[in-house]
Design a protein around this motif. Structure first.
Motif, mmCIF file in Angstrom:
data_model
loop_
_atom_site.group_PDB
_atom_site.id
_atom_site.type_symbol
_atom_site.label_atom_id
_atom_site.label_comp_id
_atom_site.label_asym_id
_atom_site.label_seq_id
_atom_site.Cartn_x
_atom_site.Cartn_y
_atom_site.Cartn_z
ATOM 1 N N GLU A 129 37.885 35.964 49.824
ATOM 2 C CA GLU A 129 37.677 35.839 51.582
ATOM 3 C C GLU A 129 36.442 36.295 51.630
ATOM 4 O O GLU A 129 36.005 35.625 52.408
ATOM 5 N N GLN A 130 35.492 36.355 51.032
ATOM 6 C CA GLN A 130 34.811 37.405 51.151
ATOM 7 C C GLN A 130 33.431 36.467 51.001
ATOM 8 O O GLN A 130 32.407 36.346 51.220
ATOM 9 N N GLY A 131 33.842 35.201 50.294
ATOM 10 C CA GLY A 131 33.210 33.798 49.237
ATOM 11 C C GLY A 131 32.269 34.605 48.441
ATOM 12 O O GLY A 131 30.956 33.412 48.471
ATOM 13 N N GLU A 132 32.892 35.415 47.450
ATOM 14 C CA GLU A 132 31.688 35.977 46.439
ATOM 15 C C GLU A 132 32.976 35.118 45.551
ATOM 16 O O GLU A 132 34.105 35.134 45.403
ATOM 17 N N LYS A 133 32.078 34.761 44.265
ATOM 18 C CA LYS A 133 32.699 34.419 43.224
ATOM 19 C C LYS A 133 33.570 35.294 42.227
ATOM 20 O O LYS A 133 32.788 36.285 41.594
ATOM 21 N N ILE A 134 35.171 34.869 41.641
ATOM 22 C CA ILE A 134 35.292 35.589 41.331
ATOM 23 C C ILE A 134 36.513 35.798 39.908
ATOM 24 O O ILE A 134 36.223 35.626 38.902
ATOM 25 N N VAL A 135 36.290 33.800 39.643
ATOM 26 C CA VAL A 135 36.424 32.995 38.654
ATOM 27 C C VAL A 135 35.776 31.662 38.151
ATOM 28 O O VAL A 135 35.796 31.066 39.260
ATOM 29 N N TYR A 136 35.752 32.152 36.982
ATOM 30 C CA TYR A 136 35.072 30.508 36.876
ATOM 31 C C TYR A 136 36.347 29.971 35.566
ATOM 32 O O TYR A 136 36.545 30.442 34.855
ATOM 33 N N GLN A 137 36.285 28.447 35.541
ATOM 34 C CA GLN A 137 36.797 28.013 34.767
ATOM 35 C C GLN A 137 36.153 26.648 34.310
ATOM 36 O O GLN A 137 35.399 25.785 35.034
ATOM 37 N N SER A 138 36.420 26.292 32.898
ATOM 38 C CA SER A 138 35.404 24.841 33.116
ATOM 39 C C SER A 138 36.534 24.177 31.561
ATOM 40 O O SER A 138 37.086 25.106 30.499
ATOM 41 N N LEU A 139 36.715 23.390 31.358
ATOM 42 C CA LEU A 139 37.054 22.153 30.468
ATOM 43 C C LEU A 139 36.367 20.609 30.492
ATOM 44 O O LEU A 139 35.912 20.144 30.794
ATOM 45 N N THR A 140 36.192 20.899 28.680
ATOM 46 C CA THR A 140 35.881 19.371 28.034
ATOM 47 C C THR A 140 36.317 18.878 27.487
ATOM 48 O O THR A 140 36.974 19.658 26.158
ATOM 49 N N VAL A 141 37.346 17.236 27.246
ATOM 50 C CA VAL A 141 37.246 16.746 26.140
ATOM 51 C C VAL A 141 36.809 16.565 25.058
ATOM 52 O O VAL A 141 35.866 16.126 25.413
ATOM 53 N N ASN A 142 36.428 16.929 23.989
ATOM 54 C CA ASN A 142 35.575 16.886 23.109
ATOM 55 C C ASN A 142 35.139 15.206 23.055
ATOM 56 O O ASN A 142 35.741 14.745 22.374
ATOM 57 N N GLY A 143 34.006 14.825 22.947
ATOM 58 C CA GLY A 143 33.658 13.077 22.683
ATOM 59 C C GLY A 143 33.865 12.199 24.508
ATOM 60 O O GLY A 143 33.738 11.066 25.027
ATOM 61 N N GLN A 175 36.313 35.593 34.480
ATOM 62 C CA GLN A 175 36.991 36.631 35.886
ATOM 63 C C GLN A 175 35.896 38.040 35.742
ATOM 64 O O GLN A 175 35.705 38.092 34.839
ATOM 65 N N TYR A 176 35.630 37.787 37.312
ATOM 66 C CA TYR A 176 34.306 38.792 37.283
ATOM 67 C C TYR A 176 34.286 40.110 37.819
ATOM 68 O O TYR A 176 35.424 39.940 38.347
ATOM 69 N N GLU A 177 33.434 40.993 37.595
ATOM 70 C CA GLU A 177 33.679 42.581 38.303
ATOM 71 C C GLU A 177 32.474 42.425 39.068
ATOM 72 O O GLU A 177 31.453 42.124 38.497
ATOM 73 N N ARG A 178 32.479 43.166 40.308
ATOM 74 C CA ARG A 178 31.495 42.752 40.913
ATOM 75 C C ARG A 178 31.407 44.041 41.426
ATOM 76 O O ARG A 178 32.181 45.467 41.659
ATOM 77 N N GLU A 179 29.698 44.523 41.718
ATOM 78 C CA GLU A 179 29.486 45.723 42.081
ATOM 79 C C GLU A 179 28.113 45.597 43.505
ATOM 80 O O GLU A 179 27.845 44.724 42.728
ATOM 81 N N ASP A 180 28.028 45.855 44.706
ATOM 82 C CA ASP A 180 27.198 45.876 45.755
ATOM 83 C C ASP A 180 27.514 44.119 45.957
ATOM 84 O O ASP A 180 25.871 44.138 46.044
ATOM 85 N N GLY A 181 28.012 44.007 45.193
ATOM 86 C CA GLY A 181 28.010 43.058 46.409
ATOM 87 C C GLY A 181 27.513 41.483 45.003
ATOM 88 O O GLY A 181 26.714 40.402 45.695
ATOM 89 N N ARG A 182 27.432 41.746 43.578
ATOM 90 C CA ARG A 182 26.363 41.132 42.802
ATOM 91 C C ARG A 182 27.797 40.980 41.401
ATOM 92 O O ARG A 182 28.661 42.127 41.487
ATOM 93 N N ILE A 183 27.645 39.864 40.738
ATOM 94 C CA ILE A 183 28.177 39.857 39.343
ATOM 95 C C ILE A 183 27.543 41.137 38.698
ATOM 96 O O ILE A 183 26.035 40.933 38.265
ATOM 97 N N VAL A 184 28.287 41.994 38.457
ATOM 98 C CA VAL A 184 27.590 42.985 37.083
ATOM 99 C C VAL A 184 28.001 42.596 34.866
ATOM 100 O O VAL A 184 27.620 43.159 34.040
ATOM 101 N N GLY A 185 29.860 41.898 35.436
ATOM 102 C CA GLY A 185 30.396 41.570 34.208
ATOM 103 C C GLY A 185 31.350 40.615 34.058
ATOM 104 O O GLY A 185 31.725 40.170 35.249
#
Length: 407
Positions: A129-143, A175-185
């Protein structure tokens, strides 16, 4: 458990995209300005950073007719954001098109092979809700969906065909962990052809100015690798190639010293996969080995026995990457973004050339005819003599090997 849910959601989104091919034209109609840029840019991996909206100029300053097909078209909408892209391989008559969508909770990029109409790639970012990135997903078909077999299939048949083959998909979920407004892991799940499904963690490090400096991938085994480094300013990419080659050559010798390999060495293979892996696996062969093969097979063609049929007797060794991983990670980011895979090959040829001409720096006993060579047997079998020359092997030695049936 949540990573598994995200994986299933990504696969569901990919399946649904098979019914949305016609949306490409809608996003193409939104284009108000155009850019032609070499290689991939506007990558969702960079979304939210200056690199996304202000992609830098071409790093490899070469312009010739061969490179016309390297350029990607990007269409920007009235708000200045990319909304449509297309690129291809004109010589092979293969093309892709993609579109971007932006929302409060999601940003998404979907790409299609225009011949087979397969969604060849999807990238998605989820925000809180704060506009912070919390999840990234990527899929690529081989070839990237290339195959004439798909042309007469229905969408359902294409999906079943792709999912039934274990080497069909590359997937990444973070799936990201955030502290003080930035991703830490982050907790991550990946699917890679050959390796299958596995989990790992990401650790983020920042410099004194609070700028992201490194991202390190840490596996359950405790092993780790660097996956991102802060781009250097005023980068000379050719100088970077030389730095990586010199540091990797030292690391190769360090690895051999720690291993129980038969000495003196006659050959050292640096095995890599073009457009995939440029951290080579090592296969050393001793003088005793090559002499034994020559003695047992006089007046025979023994190329396979000398150079190919050695995997069982000579297991591949992995290089310790700590000594070169930061410049290497930066170099591979540039090479993959511009799809200049031949520059990765050039780097490995330099490594082999150093090892050949410097005789492993005199740190390991070698035979008089010692040679190191970097090769991808899947694409370079027919050009192997040229490979040897590029790696510092002299023409008289190549001629001698031919006389003995090695080549």
């Amino acid at each position: 458990m949540y990573l598994e849910i995200l994986k299933e959601n990504l696969l569901s989104r990919w399946k649904k995209a098979f019914t949305e091919f016609e949306l490409l034209q809608q996003y193409k109609n939104n284009v108000t300005s155009e850019k032609y840029i070499p290689g991939f840019r506007y990558d969702l991996d960079d979304y939210g950073t200056p690199s996304f909206l202000h992609p830098e100029d071409k790093v490899f300053p070469v312009a010739n007719v061969r490179e016309l097909g390297d350029y990607h078209f990007y269409g920007l909408s009235a708000d200045g954001l990319p909304c449509y892209t297309s690129y291809g391989q004109p010589l092979n008559n293969v093309f892709w098109q993609g579109y971007y969508t932006y929302g409060k909770e999601w940003v998404e990029y979907i790409e299609y092979n225009t011949d087979t109409k397969i969604p060849s790639g999807i990238k998605r970012i989820q925000f809180n809700e704060q506009g912070e990135k919390i999840v990234y997903q990527s899929l690529t078909v081989n070839g990237r969906g290339i195959s004439e077999d798909y042309l007469d299939m229905t969408a359902e048949e294409k999906i079943c065909s792709i999912l039934s083959y274990e080497h069909s998909l590359f997937c990444t979920i973070e799936q990201y962990e955030r502290e003080d407004g930035r991703i830490v892991g982050g907790q991550c799940l990946a699917i890679t052809p050959g390796a299958g499904e596995y989990c790992y963690d990401h650790i983020y490090s920042y410099d004194e100015k609070g700028v992201l400096d490194e991202i390190r991938k840490v596996f359950d085994s405790g092993e780790s690798e660097l996956t991102y480094v802060q781009p250097a300013k005023n980068l000379d990419v050719y100088a970077l190639i030389n730095v990586v080659a010199e540091q990797m050559a030292v690391a190769v010798v360090d690895t051999l010293i720690t291993q129980d390999v038969e000495k003196p060495l006659s050959l050292l293979e640096l095995s890599y996969h073009y457009a995939d892996s440029y951290t080579p696996a090592l296969s050393p062969r001793s003088v005793a080995f090559t002499r034994r093969i020559s003695r047992l097979h006089p007046d025979e063609d023994i190329f396979d026995l000398i150079f190919l049929a050695t995997e069982l007797d000579h297991a591949y060794l992995e290089i310790e990457r700590n000594q070169f991983e930061r410049p290497y990670t930066q170099l591979m980011k540039i090479i993959s973004r511009e799809e200049k895979w031949e520059m990765g090959t050039l780097m490995l040829r330099k490594v082999a050339h150093i090892l050949t001409t410097e005789k492993l720096f005199g740190r390991i006993p070698v035979g008089e005819e010692f040679a190191a060579y970097a090769v991808d047997w899947g694409v370079e079998m027919e050009d192997f003599e040229d490979v040897l020359r590029a790696c510092g092997v002299s023409n008289p030695l190549i001629d001698s090997w031919k006389e003995r049936g090695w080549l």
